[in-house]
Design an enzyme around this catalytic site. Sequence first.
Site, PDB file in Angstrom:
ATOM      1  N   PHE A  67      -7.780   5.593   8.496  1.00 37.55           N
ATOM      2  CA  PHE A  67      -8.130   4.590   9.509  1.00 37.55           C
ATOM      3  C   PHE A  67      -8.073   3.224   8.844  1.00 37.55           C
ATOM      4  CE2 PHE A  67     -10.704   1.873  12.171  1.00 37.55           C
ATOM      5  CZ  PHE A  67     -10.248   2.195  13.429  1.00 37.55           C
TER       6      PHE A  67
ATOM      7  N   ASP B 267      -7.784   0.561   0.518  1.00 35.79           N
ATOM      8  CA  ASP B 267      -8.608   0.076   1.620  1.00 35.79           C
ATOM      9  C   ASP B 267     -10.041   0.559   1.332  1.00 35.79           C
ATOM     10  OD1 ASP B 267     -10.106  -0.109   3.937  1.00 35.79           O
ATOM     11  OD2 ASP B 267      -8.513   0.570   5.280  1.00 35.79           O
TER      12      ASP B 267
ATOM     13  N   LYS C 138     -16.987  -4.428   6.223  1.00 37.36           N
ATOM     14  CA  LYS C 138     -18.222  -3.696   6.496  1.00 37.36           C
ATOM     15  C   LYS C 138     -19.435  -4.162   5.673  1.00 37.36           C
ATOM     16  CE  LYS C 138     -16.236   0.446   8.559  1.00 37.36           C
ATOM     17  NZ  LYS C 138     -16.769   0.422   9.920  1.00 37.36           N
TER      18      LYS C 138
END
Length: 402
Positions: free
Chosen positions: A138, A223, A252
């Site tokens: 993702f 990532d 995040k």
Amino acid sequence: MSQSNDWQKLADKLFLNTVTRFPVTLVRGEGARIWDDQGKQYLDFVGGWAVNSLGHCHPALVNALEEQAKTLIQASNQFYTVPAIKLAQLLVENSCLDRVFFCNSGTEANEGAVKLARKYGKIHLKGAYEIITTYGSFHGRTLAMTAATGQRKFQDPYTPLPGGFVNVKYNDIEALRRATNERTCGIMLEPIQGEGGVNVPDDDYLKKVEDWCHQKGILFILDEVQTGIGRTGTLFAYEQYNVEPDIMTLAKGLGSGVPIGASLAKEHCSVFSPGEHGATFGGNPLVCAAAYATLKYIIDTDIPEKVNRLGKYFMTELETLKQQFDFITEVRGKGLLIAMEFDREIAQDVTISCLNKGLLINKLKPNAIRFVPPLIITEREVDEAVNILRNIFTEKGREWTK
Ligand code: PLP
């Protein structure tokens, strides 16, 4: 009708229909606790999607925001501002990367990484532009990141997708080798796939990928939007795999709730020229002051070490549940990024039962749940969550095993 219902009905009328919400309106948070507008308290093991690294409204973050809000909130990026410089310095001093670009989300950080890799391809790899990513990954929601994300359910509604991405099997070095050709400029991976199921690769997978990238002269991009900032028990997950990415992305947990993303690069591939990339809000003083306060606290109080210890404790407790209830098939993860898988599709039922009992968890798949609590949770809070789960499994277990 209660005021809460009125708000929820209004929301359902006003918002584009992108998510199914629980009938709960949250109004206040403190530490690992969050309250709804009826005064009900929840232990938060979702943490705003693995974001609230310092929990809710941590004083270090709130103070930094208050101070900066009174001083300077936004300035155009054609001028220097100190919070962004301090944050970049802290990131560079504590990672293997040399340069930083600030933006507003994980998706945008990955867009920046891919653009940087393409520019590198133009300069150093005869125009190579393709990025290899993996199924189950993702990387975000823009069209390009949807193409990068190897999950059909995010891609199918939006075809045709932008080209230049190849998805292959995760944790399979041969698949990456086979997909590499003269068009390839980089390989982009999550060290542990988060949204795709908390999939932990073999210990030597990332090292093999790094070696392959070096051998082919292509870029190794990690990532770390979900795994970074202490989540897996080290400041960055790559540290546990004995590798160094050429490019790394963060978001995040970096701002503990304040929206910020970052694309970081080693000097040799920091190939942007002025005007080629940018973001109006990227690196603004308010978010950078917040992220600096967050990161400084995480480093100074060695939160990653605590995450490592507490994550092991949590996993052991969840393993004990697995021994007790035979519908639990697996507990997996690292640090405070953990999934529990079942042999049947009960994740929705478990999630709603937890909600009713005051525990927020995330349904990861029809047969799996995920725990991504704030990194500051205590052993007692872990015990509390495990007890709630045990009670639910005991009460509902008979129904599920019928
Ligand atoms: N990359 C990873 C690994 C993620 O887990 C996510 C979000 O879940 C993203 C990128 C996208 O980040 P954002 O939602 O901040 O755009």
